[in-house]
Structure formats: structure tokens, C-alpha cells
Design an enzyme around this catalytic site. Structure first.
Site, short mmCIF file in Angstrom:
data_model
loop_
_atom_site.label_atom_id
_atom_site.label_comp_id
_atom_site.label_asym_id
_atom_site.label_seq_id
_atom_site.Cartn_x
_atom_site.Cartn_y
_atom_site.Cartn_z
CG ASP A 240 -0.06 0.22 2.49
OD1 ASP A 240 1.25 0.35 2.64
OD2 ASP A 240 -0.98 0.38 3.52
CG ASP B 1 1.71 3.43 4.76
OD1 ASP B 1 0.73 2.87 5.29
OD2 ASP B 1 2.51 2.58 3.92
CG ASP C 33 -3.15 2.88 5.44
OD1 ASP C 33 -4.40 2.78 5.19
OD2 ASP C 33 -2.37 1.79 5.78
P1 8DG Z 1 4.57 -2.39 2.51
O1 8DG Z 1 3.32 -1.54 2.71
O2 8DG Z 1 5.67 -1.86 1.91
O3 8DG Z 1 4.31 -3.78 2.20
O4 8DG Z 1 5.07 -2.41 3.85
P2 8DG Z 1 5.20 -1.26 5.07
O5 8DG Z 1 4.82 0.01 4.62
O6 8DG Z 1 6.33 -1.33 5.80
O7 8DG Z 1 4.07 -1.75 6.13
P3 8DG Z 1 2.50 -1.13 6.49
O8 8DG Z 1 1.61 -2.32 6.81
O9 8DG Z 1 1.95 -0.35 5.40
O10 8DG Z 1 3.00 -0.23 7.57
C1 8DG Z 1 3.95 0.61 7.70
C2 8DG Z 1 4.07 1.33 9.09
O11 8DG Z 1 3.17 1.69 9.74
C3 8DG Z 1 4.53 0.14 10.10
O12 8DG Z 1 5.62 0.26 10.86
C4 8DG Z 1 3.29 -0.23 10.96
C5 8DG Z 1 2.59 1.10 11.02
N1 8DG Z 1 1.20 0.92 11.43
C6 8DG Z 1 0.18 0.38 10.64
N2 8DG Z 1 -0.91 0.58 11.35
C7 8DG Z 1 -0.77 1.59 12.32
C8 8DG Z 1 -1.43 2.28 13.31
O13 8DG Z 1 -2.73 1.98 13.09
N3 8DG Z 1 -0.63 3.05 13.89
C9 8DG Z 1 0.46 3.14 13.92
N4 8DG Z 1 1.34 3.99 14.72
N5 8DG Z 1 1.48 2.66 13.05
C10 8DG Z 1 0.79 1.80 12.14
O14 8DG Z 1 0.46 -0.17 9.67
CA CA Z 2 2.99 0.60 3.38
CA CA Z 3 -0.03 0.78 5.49
#
Ligand code: 8DG
Ligand code: CA
Ligand code: CA
Length: 496
Positions: free
Chosen positions: A334, A336, A420
Site C-alpha cells: 500500500d 502511506d 493510508d
Molecule cells: P509495505 O506496505 O511496503 O508492504 O510495508 P510497510 O509500509 O512497511 O507496512 P505497512 O503495513 O504499510 O505499515 C507501515 C508502518 O505503519 C508500520 O511500521 C506499521 C505502522 N502502522 C500500521 N498501522 C498503524 C497504526 O494503526 N498505528 C501506527 N502508529 N502505526 C501503524 O500499519
Molecule cells: Ca505501506
Molecule cells: Ca499501511
């Protein structure tokens, strides 16, 4: 008995020169990759990787080469090889400056940073004996917390870490967080090593590498595969849990319940007795698209769209891409983003306005907004966060029609991408940036370190001294690391 082990033979391919390689961004650097022990296929892969990042890579060794990079060779191995190639003796001094004779670590760090990192002593190949002892020292001195180490995106032990991560995932599917954490820790330690493990014996010196992990390492080094992992890959329950937890909005508990109720395929979820949330319905509808990795190019496209939408309402809003892309990944599941502004007033309602506008433009297939929770934002001992967040599925206008859903008349000209969007008050921004950059394991370790070693509670809203009942402010990520007594770890080295 399973049809394993099959000794893996690497297919060697000729070095591919990318014909569409972008122009050279770093003209002062010319890399030469030594094929010996690296193999032609890996050399070809690394060559195109470096070319895509703007590095010049020489196919033949010549006087123009500035950085000689090799894998699993000693300094004397590489020196003799160059001497044979050029027919000229070179100074066999360890402080050889031109060309630099380097270990693959310089290459991987440079690729992660997107630019050549300065050559440090640790990147240089030593003479045979000192290299071996340097590696041995490195193995026995790995710091126990991932936030105390540098973990680049590409590393030397991926066959082993992939196997350990599959075992970790299987443990999570079985509800064992403890075993999941154990495998994640071992994999993370191996990702931070400066060289490839040569024997299971070496793993004995490593922190967090217990008996089970050592057995996996031994099997992979000897047979090329781990039987337990190969068996998992073809196990129906594992495959099914992987499928179901891959749906947006589905966690392990839900997937487990569905599996027990006989769900095996996505089609089984059409059963009216299965109650689906709105997230899950959208996740199933766009499953195929969402399973395709989002490329960096697509992530930049999303960034332009959301920047345009948000700036319509507050022109100087600050928008930062976080998650894996900030750590240097070229693709992710995804995209972020963090959104902030020094004035709280400017942030009020802006996400909703921008989301409604994007929806009216047909840019959103689905969105679910969570309002800011004062309770969670003020709760100091939780990793749940209370930021205002929009979990969305974008209809990303097509960059490449081949990648769209369907291909027939009336075919979509978009593809579904998960995004996100997180709004954070300005004073919480450094903490949110640190929390949302990941990796998940790095964050988990950072919080564990803060609590166990410093008696401080860290989350994506702030850092708290729970004994003195006060928060400790910070204006940058660097300052948070300093407050915790840690060396700063830049995002490309947080791939724990
Ligand atoms: P990808 O998408 O490239 O596969 O991997 P990523 O970007 O490392 O993983 P991600 O699932 O998108 O998560 C990115 C970071 O955000 C990870 O450290 C976890 C954090 N994170 C969430 N949900 C939440 C949340 O609700 N609160 C907080 N503080 N952090 C969150 O994924
Ligand atoms: Ca991500
Ligand atoms: Ca994410």
C-alpha cells in the site's frame, strides 16, 4: 515423505545490460561487479538494479573503474583477479584507494540510499585472515535490539530470512505470537549481518538464533531448502490462511474462524451466512488488484493526486510518504502518507474535505475514516494509535493499461491501490513519522527498547516518562533517537 530435498542449482544467465537504462546520475563512480562466487545471474540482477538507480556499471574491468564490488571473496582473491585481468601488479596495501576494493555491503547500502555512500573501513575487503576474523567479530557483537542495528533493504542472507519469515507467519496463523516474535527476531538479526553466513556453526554466536533457527540455517546451507518450510508452502491450511489474511480488513482471528467454518476460496465468502465488514467486502471485490505490488512510480502518482486534493483546501499542508517507500523499497502492499500543519485549525476537517472531493472525482473506490481519538492519543502505554486516519482504496488512473483489471471492451482505465492517510498534530509529527515509517519489527523493537532499557513509553503520539507522569517533546526523529540514547538509524536502515 515429502519430495525434498532437491539440491538447488542456480541457473546462470549472461549479464543483462538494460537497454533502457536511465542516464548516469553519478558520473564520478564506475562500479565493477566481480562475477566470481557471485554468479552471472546475480551479477546481472545487481547490474540492472544499479543502472536503474543511475549508477554506471562496467561490464569489463578497466582503468575507469572506481569501485570493485565482490561477494564472498577476500582482498587477495580480488587483487589477484584484477592483476590477471590487467597483467599489471597492484599495490597490495589494505588502504588501497583506487579503485576501492569493496565488500557487497557498500553496494547494498548505496542502493538503499539511492546514492553512493562514502566508503568506510567496514566496506573494504581485508586481507584473507583479517576479513574472516572481522566477520566472526561482527557475528558475536550483533546488538540485541533491531533499533540498535542498521538493517539495509537488500542483505546477504535472504534465502534463510525468507524461510524464517514463513515459519514466523505460520506461528502467527497458529496464534503463537511468542514463536512469531522469535522467528522475526532471528530473521531480523540475519538481515543486519555484513556478510553471508557460511555455516550453521557461525549462527551459534548470534543473538536470538536458537536451536530451531540453527537447524533451519543448517538445512538451507546444506540442501538449499528447509523441509519444514517446503511442507508449509503446500499445506492447505497455511495456503488458505495466507489467502484469507491477504484480504484487506481480515486479521488472523477472522481468517482462522472462516477456515474452521470451511472457507477455502474467495468464492466461499459469498455464503450469506458469513457476515462481512465493509472493509472486507471492498477487499474481496478488489482482491486481484490489491495483491499486485504497488510500484514506486504508482506511489508517486498517488502522492500527486492526494497533494492536489489536500492543497485545494489548505495550500501549505505538509504531506510525507512514509511506510516501506520511505525505507527505500521499490514496491509495497500500500502507500502511506502523513499529513500535518503547524496550525491545528488548518488540520480541522481537511482530510474529510479532500476525501469527499476525491470521491466526487471518481478517484476513490472505497474509504473508511477513523476520527481522532482523544482517549487513545492520551493513553501512554499503548501502541494503538488515535490519529485521524483514512483507509482508502484508490482508483488509480492507469499508468500502464496492461496492469488494469480486465481487458475487454469497457475495461477499467484504473487499478485499485490501497492508501493510508494519517493526520497528525504538528507536535506529534516526529513521533508519527517514526511510528509509520516501520518496519513493523523495527517499531516493535524500538518500543520494547524504550520500555525495558529506558523505562519510557513510546508510541506514534509521543514519548512518556510514566514514573514522572510527563511527556518528553521532540522536534525530529533524530532527537527521539538521541533522547533514547540510540545512534540515529536513517529510514533505509530500518528494514528490520
Ligand atoms: P509495505 O506496505 O511496503 O508492504 O510495508 P510497510 O509500509 O512497511 O507496512 P505497512 O503495513 O504499510 O505499515 C507501515 C508502518 O505503519 C508500520 O511500521 C506499521 C505502522 N502502522 C500500521 N498501522 C498503524 C497504526 O494503526 N498505528 C501506527 N502508529 N502505526 C501503524 O500499519
Ligand atoms: Ca505501506
Ligand atoms: Ca499501511
Amino acid at each position: 515423505m515429502l519430495p525434498f530435498p532437491i539440491k538447488r542449482r542456480r541457473k546462470e544467465a549472461a549479464v543483462a545490460i538494460d537497454p533502457g537504462a536511465p542516464h548516469v546520475v553519478f558520473p564520478d563512480i564506475c562500479i565493477f561487479l566481480v562475477e566470481r562466487r557471485m554468479g552471472a545471474a546475480r551479477r546481472g540482477f545487481l547490474t540492472s538494479l544499479a543502472q536503474r538507480k543511475g549508477f554506471s556499471v562496467a561490464q569489463e574491468y578497466s582503468g575507469a573503474v572506481t569501485h570493485v564490488v565482490s561477494e564472498q571473496n577476500s582482498f587477495t582473491d580480488v587483487l589477484s583477479w584484477i592483476e590477471r585481468k590487467t597483467g599489471k601488479p597492484m599495490q597490495s596495501a589494505e588502504d588501497q584507494m583506487s579503485p576501492h576494493i569493496l565488500d557487497i555491503s557498500w553496494f547494498t547500502e548505496s542502493m538503499s540510499s539511492g546514492k553512493p555512500v562514502p566508503v568506510e573501513a567496514t566496506h573494504r575487503l581485508g586481507i584473507l585472515g583479517s576479513q574472516v576474523s572481522k566477520d566472526k567479530d561482527a557475528l558475536s557483537t550483533v546488538a540485541p535490539y533491531a533499533c540498535q542495528r542498521r538493517t539495509p533493504l537488500t542483505h546477504h542472507n535472504s534465502e534463510i530470512t525468507e524461510a524464517l519469515e514463513i515459519l514466523g507467519k505460520a506461528a502467527a496463523f497458529q496464534g503463537s505470537e511468542v514463536r512469531n516474535l522469535a522467528f522475526s527476531r532471528a530473521a531480523s538479526v540475519l538481515k543486519s549481518l555484513p556478510s553471508k553466513l557460511q555455516s550453521a556453526e557461525e549462527a551459534r554466536n548470534l543473538v536470538w538464533c536458537g536451536g530451531h533457527c540453527q537447524a533451519v540455517i543448517q538445512e538451507i546451507l546444506e540442501d538449499g531448502v528447509c523441509h519444514e518450510v517446503e511442507a508449509l508452502k503446500i499445506c492447505e491450511q497455511y495456503q488458505c490462511m495466507e489467502l484469507l489474511t491477504g484480504i484487506f480488513g481480515v486479521g488472523v482471528r477472522t481468517a482462522e474462524r472462516w477456515y474452521k467454518d470451511g472457507v477455502r476460496k474467495l468464492r466461499d465468502l459469498e455464503n450469506p451466512n458469513i457476515k462481512l465488514t465493509a472493509d472486507q467486502r471492498a477487499g474481496i471485490e478488489h482482491y486481484t488488484d490489491l495483491k499486485q505490488p504497488v510500484t514506486l512510480q504508482e506511489a508517486r502518482h498517488v502522492e500527486r493526486l492526494i497533494t492536489d486534493a489536500l492543497h485545494r483546501f489548505v495550500p501549505d499542508l505538509e504531506i510525507t510518504m512514509t511506510g516501506g517507500f520511505r525505507r527505500g523499497k521499490q514496491q509495497g502492499h500500500d502507500v502511506d502518507f502523513l499529513i500535518t500543519h503547524p496550525s491545528e485549525e488548518s488540520l480541522n476537517g481537511v482530510l474529510k474535505k479532500a476525501v469527499d472531493w476525491m470521491d466526487s472525482q471518481g478517484l476513490l473506490l472505497y474509504h473508511h475514516t477513523k476520527v481522532r481519538s482523544r482517549v487513545l492519543a492520551q493513553r501512554r502505554s499503548t501502541h494503538m494509535d488515535g490519529h485521524e486516519t483514512c483507509y482508502a482504496i484508490f482508483a488509480l488512473p492507469s499508468l500502464d493499461s496492461m496492469r488494469c483489471e480486465a481487458g475487454a471492451p469497457g475495461a477499467h482505465t484504473w487499478r485499485a491501490v490501497r492508501v493510508d492517510l494519517v493526520v497528525t498534530p504538528y507536535e506529534e509529527y516526529p513521533f508519527a513519522l517514526l511510528g509509520w515509517t516501520g518496519s513493523k519489527h523495527f517499531e516493535r523493537e524500538l518500543r520494547r527498547y524504550s520500555w525495558h532499557e529506558k523505562n519510557l513509553s513510546l508510541n506514534s503520539h509521543g514519548l512518556y516518562d510514566t514514573q514522572k507522569n510527563c511527556s518528553i517533546p521532540a522536534t525530529s526523529e533524530e532527537e527521539i533517537f538521541a533522547l533514547l540514547g540510540l545512534d540515529y538509524v536513517p529510514p533505509p536502515y530500518r528494514n528490520a
